[in-house]
Design a protein around this motif. Sequence first.
Motif, PDB file in Angstrom:
ATOM      1  N   PHE A 142       0.805  -1.220   0.000  1.00 38.19           N
ATOM      2  CA  PHE A 142       0.000   0.000   0.000  1.00 38.19           C
ATOM      3  C   PHE A 142       0.843   1.278   0.000  1.00 38.19           C
ATOM      4  CE2 PHE A 142      -2.842  -3.182   2.053  1.00 38.19           C
ATOM      5  CZ  PHE A 142      -3.793  -3.226   1.035  1.00 38.19           C
ATOM      6  N   ALA A 143       2.146   1.149  -0.207  1.00 34.64           N
ATOM      7  CA  ALA A 143       2.971   2.350  -0.341  1.00 34.64           C
ATOM      8  C   ALA A 143       2.539   3.136  -1.572  1.00 34.64           C
ATOM      9  CB  ALA A 143       4.445   1.968  -0.440  1.00 34.64           C
ATOM     10  N   GLU A 144       2.486   4.442  -1.460  1.00 37.29           N
ATOM     11  CA  GLU A 144       1.977   5.283  -2.550  1.00 37.29           C
ATOM     12  C   GLU A 144       3.071   5.819  -3.456  1.00 37.29           C
ATOM     13  OE1 GLU A 144      -0.414   8.264  -0.712  1.00 37.29           O
ATOM     14  OE2 GLU A 144      -2.017   6.853  -0.154  1.00 37.29           O
ATOM     15  N   ARG A 145       4.321   5.485  -3.147  1.00 39.56           N
ATOM     16  CA  ARG A 145       5.423   5.915  -4.013  1.00 39.56           C
ATOM     17  C   ARG A 145       6.453   4.797  -4.100  1.00 39.56           C
ATOM     18  NH1 ARG A 145       9.897   7.432  -1.017  1.00 39.56           N
ATOM     19  NH2 ARG A 145       9.542   7.580   1.252  1.00 39.56           N
ATOM     20  N   GLY A 190       7.768   1.023 -11.180  1.00 36.99           N
ATOM     21  CA  GLY A 190       8.301   0.743  -9.865  1.00 36.99           C
ATOM     22  C   GLY A 190       7.215   0.381  -8.864  1.00 36.99           C
ATOM     23  N   LEU A 191       6.061   1.062  -8.949  1.00 39.09           N
ATOM     24  CA  LEU A 191       4.972   0.764  -8.026  1.00 39.09           C
ATOM     25  C   LEU A 191       4.390  -0.629  -8.281  1.00 39.09           C
ATOM     26  CD1 LEU A 191       2.956   4.086  -7.606  1.00 39.09           C
ATOM     27  CD2 LEU A 191       4.179   2.804  -5.861  1.00 39.09           C
ATOM     28  N   GLU A 192       4.294  -1.029  -9.539  1.00 42.03           N
ATOM     29  CA  GLU A 192       3.787  -2.376  -9.839  1.00 42.03           C
ATOM     30  C   GLU A 192       4.755  -3.436  -9.315  1.00 42.03           C
ATOM     31  OE1 GLU A 192       1.319  -1.618 -13.996  1.00 42.03           O
ATOM     32  OE2 GLU A 192       3.493  -1.941 -14.054  1.00 42.03           O
ATOM     33  N   ASP A 193       6.023  -3.217  -9.578  1.00 41.25           N
ATOM     34  CA  ASP A 193       7.059  -4.130  -9.080  1.00 41.25           C
ATOM     35  C   ASP A 193       6.981  -4.236  -7.556  1.00 41.25           C
ATOM     36  OD1 ASP A 193       9.294  -5.720  -8.841  1.00 41.25           O
ATOM     37  OD2 ASP A 193      10.737  -4.152  -9.340  1.00 41.25           O
TER      38      ASP A 193
END
Length: 308
Positions: free
Chosen positions: A240-243, A260-263
Amino acid sequence: MRKPRRIDGDLKILVLIFAAGSVEALLVEQYPGLMPLWMPYEFSWGVFLSCASGVALYSRGLRRLPVVTRPPGWRRTAFFIGVGLIYVSMQTWLDYAAQHMFFIHRFQHLLLHHTGPFLIALSNPGDVIWEGLPPGARKRLQARWLRKLMNALQNPILASFLFVALIYLWPIPAIHFWAMLDPRLYTIMNWSVTIDGILFWALVLDPRPKPLARLDYGTRFIIVTAIIFPQILLGASVVFAERDIYPVYNICGRILPMTGLEDQTYAGLILWVPSTMMSIVGALLVLNFMRLNEEAAAAGDGAKVSNV
């Protein structure tokens, strides 16, 4: 006429292991671009010798044990698969991919810290490997300082703390950044989770009751369930990190077309779901070992849980 001197069997095995390792190391160094995916990206003598020696000692112990005391086939299979998973994690191109995708890196550590050590511990290989050791090695392993160290590392509080601490330590963004860029720190990271995983799961999945095992079944159940929530918390925080909190993979270069967010999301799910499920399976196995031991004791037939 003097008969030719017979070469000792142990020496033959050592020569074979070093010969195989030398050929593999030479091929990887000289023809890196031609190697298939199941060959190492970077050859490591430490990984090769550890895995090869483990398999050799286990196989030697099996041959020496009487047939009636050998572990059942499923335990033997668990040992070889467990060692194989550790080898694959660090001695194939999976290691290369893990340096370029965060979710593959987390999958690699799932194999190194959970699945591989879990299967090795489940095989209950102690008696077999001990039988395969040379007498000199057995004497060294009985040294007082080593026994004290093992007693400390497998203290239930310290063992569960180290297991969770390593899960939290290496994904800390600042530490993870340098671990992925410094080959020495990267090696320490992989070896630390592997050794800790083997020590922890061997403590939990010993099928025998105390005092043959270090801990009673109740204590083992408590520590293996205690590590569940911290793993859920860490996995959820990454999911759930937004960055993108792991920019090191932008520097290394991702090898799959995803952001990066998908990874990071896939990596968090690996931290969260399969890791937690393995702890639940471990808890269920402890309860099953306790049940089998109670049934064997009630039957009074001298049955050994370790051979089930």
